[in-house]
Design an enzyme around this catalytic site. Structure first.
Site, PDB file in Angstrom:
ATOM      1  CD  GLU A   1      -3.892  -6.014   3.497  1.00  0.00           C
ATOM      2  OE1 GLU A   1      -2.827  -6.123   3.557  1.00  0.00           O
ATOM      3  OE2 GLU A   1      -4.614  -5.250   4.165  1.00  0.00           O
TER       4      GLU A   1
ATOM      5  CD  GLU B   1      -3.013  -1.284   2.250  1.00  0.00           C
ATOM      6  OE1 GLU B   1      -2.990  -0.522   3.142  1.00  0.00           O
ATOM      7  OE2 GLU B   1      -3.874  -2.027   2.111  1.00  0.00           O
TER       8      GLU B   1
END
Length: 784
Positions: free
Chosen positions: A262, A174
């Site tokens: 995820e 991320e």
């Protein structure tokens, strides 16, 4: 995803709650339909309409658990027996913390032992490489880009050398969201710069990028549109927190897989578990993703609860994972045949249909099949009251069948595919080779006989290239380009994903053998563990040699050697040049030097007074060495791991590696690992001797060895049983002689593989045919 506490940020949690409430509203609306069974339009299944290849389903350990997963937990998560979930992917965390590396290695070894693949993601580069000298926030210093690529490559090499090679490694978790936990901020320009100019140095495994928290294409599009950057990555990874669940045509056009790595929902009731099933459906059918990976594997909201019991969410995931195995392809299906019913379909050797009924009433659903011959299907169902419940088989009549989908349920139908259109199980892989070194591209496909092949180069058919393997004997830079293969059978045809072949000019190669590891059973007498090293080039070469016994217990290995002794011999010298019993039993400075060597090699640190062994040694070019690992005390036998890592910076190098040990069965076969460093491929000769050892007077040898070589991603590269059974035994004999090895007798049962391996980690496996046992020698020689 926030590791401390392991609850996501409020904004993400709010998004997930909204999503869950929307799903609840849909279910509530259907609750007024009343009891009974509702009819539905036909769900059309077309086995010839091939979409993406499925790589699997899995979950994360990353920051949890804080101790390795237990063997029973690993069985429930990655096993595929009754009551097990059947996951095939594990995502671990890349960390500078040695203790955490050891923990994640144990998790990875456990998953790999059960057939799963492992990917790794860093939450932050080492603090010293960042703008704020912290693991939290900040950005990677441009001056550290090259060092960071080396850091990632070394981690992949460490995993491979310890028997848990990675399928892929990510650049960053991320990069596009500011948080207050371990993280690193990247702009799209920074991510492009790294992928274009530095990711190519990550050669030990595939590369994933950019793992945006919602598949933000402003980060990944520039990578895909840059030919150099695109060639350096294999997988576009991302998350679906608040967005991003959509197809990615650009990634498909560039031949890249798209993985959802995820996501989570904190709900723990049946409605939340059923919503996860719909989310998986959407990822596969709407997003065309190749993989789906949940957040924590063992958590109250995960597939396995903290009481080590499979949860409802786990059973829903199992409805996909147990049956849609890696290598299956998604095929055409009517995704939403009636309100609240969602259908996806897959095939390989079997036809698999997953039907989700989110309504509050049972639905009578008809399935019509095209381009696939199935005589019957077996349903498995999970609902609020059933967990993977086996249902009676349903016969196929006139290419269709009808089944009742219980209210709020997931049903998976499985049938043996008798005749189907071809399926590409393993597509050709992108590779880089040196000019003049033979390059081979291969495909594994299923189909109705006869199956034919036609290879294409930059979209043009290659004359005569009509076999599963296409070899260029003398590649030149002009052969650089895109290759794909058209697979046809009696039903239809399918074109594989494109693989890039990059041919470098034949400059002096910097590729070299850098490390060897070997885990085996240590016996007594002639059955101790004996690896060998040959040093070439000029000057000295420093190495660290380790023998692990007690340290293996933390990795879940049973029957380990309680007190190993390590001795290093120079061939031709009677006495050992170094001996160690207990790695930290020397001076304080010697212990500190060993700890520094472990860190430099990416090896986990030993615990104080562990009883494991280690020593530093300087090898002289032109000399050969052997290490002897034996057991001391009342229990002189057991499993041990020997590791030899290259530490030096001189022109000397390890040109040959070998290991002699007893070959058992199951987990006690002989499994050496090697690491090749550099930027070019290296041609090697790998041999497994059994009968040839007997001719040298060694007793109890393996009568019929079998040799296989695997890539860092776990793909089998080559296999041999009987060296004369290779395509050209004369070539094998000539290359063997070129490195000074004595030839095997014609027709002997000893094994030989010649392979050109790109830089990275590899494992070989030596086992006995038909589960036979005995002493064997494996040798790995570089071809000049």
């Amino acid at each position: 995803m926030s590791p401390t506490p392991p609850i996501p940020p409020v904004t993400r949690s709010a998004r997930r709650r909204i999503k869950f409430l929307r799903a609840s509203v849909v279910a509530f609306a259907f609750s007024f339909a009343g009891p009974g069974t509702v009819g539905a339009a036909d769900a059309q299944i077309d086995a010839a309409a091939v979409a993406q290849t499925i790589r699997g389903f899995g979950g994360n350990t990353v920051f949890l658990p804080t101790t390795p997963l237990t063997q029973p937990d690993l069985d429930l998560l990655f096993g595929n027996g009754p009551g097990q979930i059947g996951l095939t992917l594990l995502r671990i965390r890349v960390s500078t913390d040695a203790a955490w590396r050891t923990l994640e290695l144990a998790n990875a070894q456990g998953a790999r032992a059960r057939g799963a693949e492992v990917i790794a993601t860093p939450w932050s580069p080492p603090a010293a490489m960042k703008s704020n000298n912290s693991l939290i926030s900040g950005s990677l210093n441009p001056s550290s880009y090259a060092a960071y690529a080396t850091y990632l490559n070394d981690f992949a090499g460490y995993m491979a050398a310890n028997g848990a090679p990675l399928y892929a490694i990510s650049v960053q978790n991320e990069p596009d969201i500011a948080v207050t936990y371990e993280s690193c901020d990247w702009t799209p320009a920074q991510m492009l710069d790294f992928c274009r100019n530095h990711a190519g140095a990550i050669t030990a495994t595939r590369v994933i990028a950019p793992e945006s928290f919602q598949f933000r294409k402003n980060i990944s599009d520039p990578i895909l549109n840059d030919p150099v950057a695109a060639a350096n990555i294999a997988i576009v990874g991302g998350h679906i927190y608040g967005g991003g669940l959509a197809p990615y045509p650009l990634a498909a056009a560039k031949g890249k897989e798209v993985w959802m790595t995820e996501h989570l929902d904190l709900s723990v009731d049946w409605a939340g578990a059923l919503a996860t099933g719909k989310e998986i459906h959407d990822c596969l059918v709407t997003g065309n993703f190749n993989a789906y990976i949940w957040w924590y594997l063992r958590r109250f909201y995960g597939p396995l609860g903290e009481d080590s019991v499979v949860t409802k969410r786990g059973y829903v995931m199992a409805q996909f994972a147990k049956f849609v195995r890696p290598g299956f392809v998604r095929i055409g299906s009517t995704g939403n045949p009636t309100t609240g019913v969602y259908v996806s379909a897959f095939k390989r050797d079997k036809l698999v249909i997953v039907a989700i009924n989110q309504t509050a009433v049972a639905v009578s659903q008809k399935f019509s099949l095209a381009n696939g011959n199935v005589s019957a299907v077996t349903p498995w169902q999970t609902s609020s009251t059933a967990n993977l419940a086996l249902q009676p088989s349903i016969a196929i009549t006139a290419a269709s069948f009808t089944a009742s989908l219980p209210a709020e349920s997931v049903t998976t139908f499985v049938g043996d595919l008798i005749s189907s259109s071809p399926t590409v199980v393993v597509p050709p892989q992108t590779q880089t080779v040196t000019a003049g070194v033979a390059a081979s591209l291969s495909v594994t496909a299923n189909g109705a006989a006869p199956v034919t092949y036609q290879w294409f180069f930059n979209g043009t058919a290659i004359a005569g290239a009509t076999s599963p393997t296409f070899t260029i004997g003398n590649p030149q830079p002009s052969n650089t380009g895109d290759y794909a293969v058209l697979v046809s059978d009696a039903v239809s045809s399918v074109t594989s994903a494109t693989a890039a072949l990059i041919v470098k000019s034949a400059a002096a190669s910097d590729a070299r053998l850098s490390a060897i590891s070997c885990r085996a059973v240590v016996g007594t007498g002639g059955d101790i563990l004996i690896p060998g090293i040959v040093a070439g080039g000029t000057g000295p070469r420093e190495v660290v040699v380790r023998a692990s016994g007690p340290a293996l217990i933390e990795q879940g290995v049973s029957g380990t050697l309680a007190q190993p002794q390590l001795q290093l011999f120079q061939v031709g010298v009677a006495n050992p040049i170094a001996t160690n019993t207990g790695w930290d039993t020397g001076t304080a400075s010697a212990t500190t030097a060993l700890q520094a060597a472990f860190t430099a090699s990416g090896l986990p640190q030993y615990k104080p007074n562990s009883g494991d062994c280690a020593l530093l040694a300087t090898l002289t070019a032109g000399s050969a060495y052997t290490a002897h690992v034996r057991g001391l005390g009342a229990a002189p036998t057991g499993v041990a791991l020997i590791e030899v890592y290259d530490l030096g910076a001189s022109s000397a190098r390890m040109t040959a590696l070998s290991c002699r040990a007893f070959v058992g069965t199951g987990g006690n076969i002989l499994i050496p690992g090697i690491i090749i460093l550099g930027s070019d491929p290296k041609q090697v000769i790998i041999r497994a001797s059994g009968p040839a050892l007997a001719a040298q007077g060694v007793g109890g040898t393996l009568g019929q060895p079998t040799l296989a070589v695997y890539s860092g991603g776990g793909a089998k590269i080559a296999e041999n049983t009987g060296w004369s059974n290779v395509v050209n035994p004369a070539t094998v004999a000539a290359l063997t002689a070129s490195v000074g090895l004595p030839p095997f007798p014609p027709g002997s049962a000893d094994c030989t593989i010649i392979a050109t391996l790109p830089p990275g980690g590899y494992t070989a496996q030596v086992s006995g045919l038909n589960a036979t046992t005995g002493v064997a020698l494996i040798e790995i020689y570089e071809v000049p």
